[in-house]
Scaffold this motif. Sequence first.
Motif, PDB file in Angstrom:
ATOM      1  N   ALA A 174       7.517 100.339  38.095  1.00 52.09           N
ATOM      2  CA  ALA A 174       8.984 100.344  38.194  1.00 52.09           C
ATOM      3  C   ALA A 174       9.576  98.939  38.166  1.00 52.09           C
ATOM      4  N   ASP A 175       8.979  97.997  38.867  1.00 49.80           N
ATOM      5  CA  ASP A 175       9.508  96.624  38.855  1.00 49.80           C
ATOM      6  C   ASP A 175       9.438  96.030  37.455  1.00 49.80           C
ATOM      7  N   TYR A 176       8.342  96.309  36.753  1.00 48.54           N
ATOM      8  CA  TYR A 176       8.226  95.816  35.384  1.00 48.54           C
ATOM      9  C   TYR A 176       9.301  96.438  34.504  1.00 48.54           C
ATOM     10  N   PHE A 177       9.463  97.749  34.589  1.00 55.19           N
ATOM     11  CA  PHE A 177      10.493  98.414  33.789  1.00 55.19           C
ATOM     12  C   PHE A 177      11.868  97.809  34.075  1.00 55.19           C
ATOM     13  N   GLN A 178      12.167  97.597  35.351  1.00 56.70           N
ATOM     14  CA  GLN A 178      13.468  97.013  35.708  1.00 56.70           C
ATOM     15  C   GLN A 178      13.609  95.618  35.095  1.00 56.70           C
ATOM     16  N   SER A 179      12.557  94.831  35.119  1.00 56.96           N
ATOM     17  CA  SER A 179      12.627  93.475  34.556  1.00 56.96           C
ATOM     18  C   SER A 179      12.896  93.503  33.058  1.00 56.96           C
ATOM     19  N   GLN A 180      12.586  94.630  32.410  1.00 51.85           N
ATOM     20  CA  GLN A 180      12.834  94.788  30.977  1.00 51.85           C
ATOM     21  C   GLN A 180      14.164  95.477  30.700  1.00 51.85           C
ATOM     22  N   GLY A 181      14.942  95.752  31.761  1.00 59.38           N
ATOM     23  CA  GLY A 181      16.247  96.385  31.603  1.00 59.38           C
ATOM     24  C   GLY A 181      16.180  97.901  31.474  1.00 59.38           C
ATOM     25  N   ILE A 182      15.026  98.482  31.769  1.00 62.83           N
ATOM     26  CA  ILE A 182      14.852  99.931  31.664  1.00 62.83           C
ATOM     27  C   ILE A 182      15.236 100.564  32.998  1.00 62.83           C
ATOM     28  N   LYS A 183      16.197 101.494  32.950  1.00 66.17           N
ATOM     29  CA  LYS A 183      16.683 102.138  34.168  1.00 66.17           C
ATOM     30  C   LYS A 183      16.158 103.557  34.357  1.00 66.17           C
ATOM     31  N   ARG A 184      15.731 104.186  33.258  1.00 70.48           N
ATOM     32  CA  ARG A 184      15.148 105.517  33.405  1.00 70.48           C
ATOM     33  C   ARG A 184      14.210 105.832  32.251  1.00 70.48           C
ATOM     34  N   LEU A 185      13.268 106.722  32.544  1.00 70.54           N
ATOM     35  CA  LEU A 185      12.279 107.160  31.571  1.00 70.54           C
ATOM     36  C   LEU A 185      12.655 108.545  31.080  1.00 70.54           C
ATOM     37  N   VAL A 186      12.354 108.818  29.820  1.00 70.35           N
ATOM     38  CA  VAL A 186      12.695 110.088  29.193  1.00 70.35           C
ATOM     39  C   VAL A 186      11.423 110.701  28.615  1.00 70.35           C
ATOM     40  N   SER A 187      11.247 112.012  28.853  1.00 61.60           N
ATOM     41  CA  SER A 187      10.095 112.722  28.284  1.00 61.60           C
ATOM     42  C   SER A 187      10.553 114.072  27.752  1.00 61.60           C
ATOM     43  N   GLU A 188       9.996 114.455  26.621  1.00 63.41           N
ATOM     44  CA  GLU A 188      10.240 115.792  26.102  1.00 63.41           C
ATOM     45  C   GLU A 188       9.481 116.785  26.971  1.00 63.41           C
ATOM     46  N   PRO A 189       9.969 118.025  27.063  1.00 62.27           N
ATOM     47  CA  PRO A 189       9.336 118.998  27.947  1.00 62.27           C
ATOM     48  C   PRO A 189       7.912 119.389  27.568  1.00 62.27           C
ATOM     49  N   GLY A 190       7.613 119.497  26.294  1.00 64.00           N
ATOM     50  CA  GLY A 190       6.277 119.922  25.901  1.00 64.00           C
ATOM     51  C   GLY A 190       6.057 121.384  26.227  1.00 64.00           C
ATOM     52  N   ASN A 191       4.987 121.673  26.963  1.00 67.96           N
ATOM     53  CA  ASN A 191       4.671 123.051  27.343  1.00 67.96           C
ATOM     54  C   ASN A 191       4.905 123.246  28.850  1.00 67.96           C
ATOM     55  N   PRO A 192       4.833 124.490  29.345  1.00 62.19           N
ATOM     56  CA  PRO A 192       5.093 124.731  30.772  1.00 62.19           C
ATOM     57  C   PRO A 192       4.210 123.913  31.722  1.00 62.19           C
ATOM     58  N   ARG A 193       2.955 123.705  31.366  1.00 65.56           N
ATOM     59  CA  ARG A 193       2.055 122.906  32.221  1.00 65.56           C
ATOM     60  C   ARG A 193       2.533 121.448  32.288  1.00 65.56           C
ATOM     61  N   HIS A 194       2.961 120.914  31.147  1.00 62.72           N
ATOM     62  CA  HIS A 194       3.460 119.540  31.113  1.00 62.72           C
ATOM     63  C   HIS A 194       4.773 119.430  31.892  1.00 62.72           C
ATOM     64  N   GLU A 195       5.627 120.445  31.783  1.00 63.67           N
ATOM     65  CA  GLU A 195       6.882 120.438  32.539  1.00 63.67           C
ATOM     66  C   GLU A 195       6.604 120.421  34.043  1.00 63.67           C
ATOM     67  N   SER A 196       5.615 121.176  34.475  1.00 64.74           N
ATOM     68  CA  SER A 196       5.242 121.188  35.890  1.00 64.74           C
ATOM     69  C   SER A 196       4.788 119.794  36.329  1.00 64.74           C
ATOM     70  N   TYR A 197       3.983 119.140  35.494  1.00 62.42           N
ATOM     71  CA  TYR A 197       3.527 117.773  35.772  1.00 62.42           C
ATOM     72  C   TYR A 197       4.724 116.822  35.885  1.00 62.42           C
ATOM     73  N   LEU A 198       5.648 116.920  34.922  1.00 57.17           N
ATOM     74  CA  LEU A 198       6.809 116.027  34.943  1.00 57.17           C
ATOM     75  C   LEU A 198       7.613 116.200  36.230  1.00 57.17           C
ATOM     76  N   ARG A 199       7.822 117.434  36.659  1.00 58.07           N
ATOM     77  CA  ARG A 199       8.560 117.674  37.906  1.00 58.07           C
ATOM     78  C   ARG A 199       7.816 117.065  39.093  1.00 58.07           C
ATOM     79  N   ARG A 200       6.494 117.188  39.107  1.00 53.07           N
ATOM     80  CA  ARG A 200       5.706 116.584  40.200  1.00 53.07           C
ATOM     81  C   ARG A 200       5.781 115.064  40.189  1.00 53.07           C
ATOM     82  N   MET A 201       6.004 114.493  39.020  1.00 53.20           N
ATOM     83  CA  MET A 201       6.124 113.040  38.898  1.00 53.20           C
ATOM     84  C   MET A 201       7.542 112.540  39.190  1.00 53.20           C
ATOM     85  N   GLY A 202       8.454 113.458  39.488  1.00 52.48           N
ATOM     86  CA  GLY A 202       9.808 113.056  39.841  1.00 52.48           C
ATOM     87  C   GLY A 202      10.811 113.130  38.706  1.00 52.48           C
ATOM     88  N   PHE A 203      10.426 113.688  37.579  1.00 57.40           N
ATOM     89  CA  PHE A 203      11.351 113.859  36.460  1.00 57.40           C
ATOM     90  C   PHE A 203      12.235 115.081  36.725  1.00 57.40           C
TER      91      PHE A 203
END
Length: 113
Positions: free
Chosen positions: A41-70
């Motif tokens: 996160a600190d590195y992303f902020q230093s590069q001016g990145i404020k948020r990450l974006v991911s496509e949903p993919g499949n239901p298993r990937h969506e579950s992973y993304l939610r667990r990661m805070g997306f």
Amino acid sequence: MVPAGLLIVRPKGDQADVFLDFVIPGYRDFRAGKFLFEESADYFQSQGIKRLVSEPGNPRHESYLRRMGFQLENGNYYRAVQPKNGVVTMKRMLLICAANPWEPSSLRGPATA
């Protein structure tokens, strides 16, 4: 030391598209993924990145993304970058921030194992 995961993002203004988020099977207990997103996160902020974006993919990937805070927003998943204001320590992880991940000259940022 063996790298446990790899995260490749494509910066686009103040956002970055997650191009690849991979953790080897032996480390897929979600701690490696959380570590990667939180510790970078600190590195992303230093590069001016404020948020990450991911496509949903499949239901298993969506579950992973939610667990990661997306969170789902307009068909994609978004995660705010929440820096710790510390030093980026990438242990057993590899972070690549690239405009074109297939072109080595576009790589930026820490790429340590």
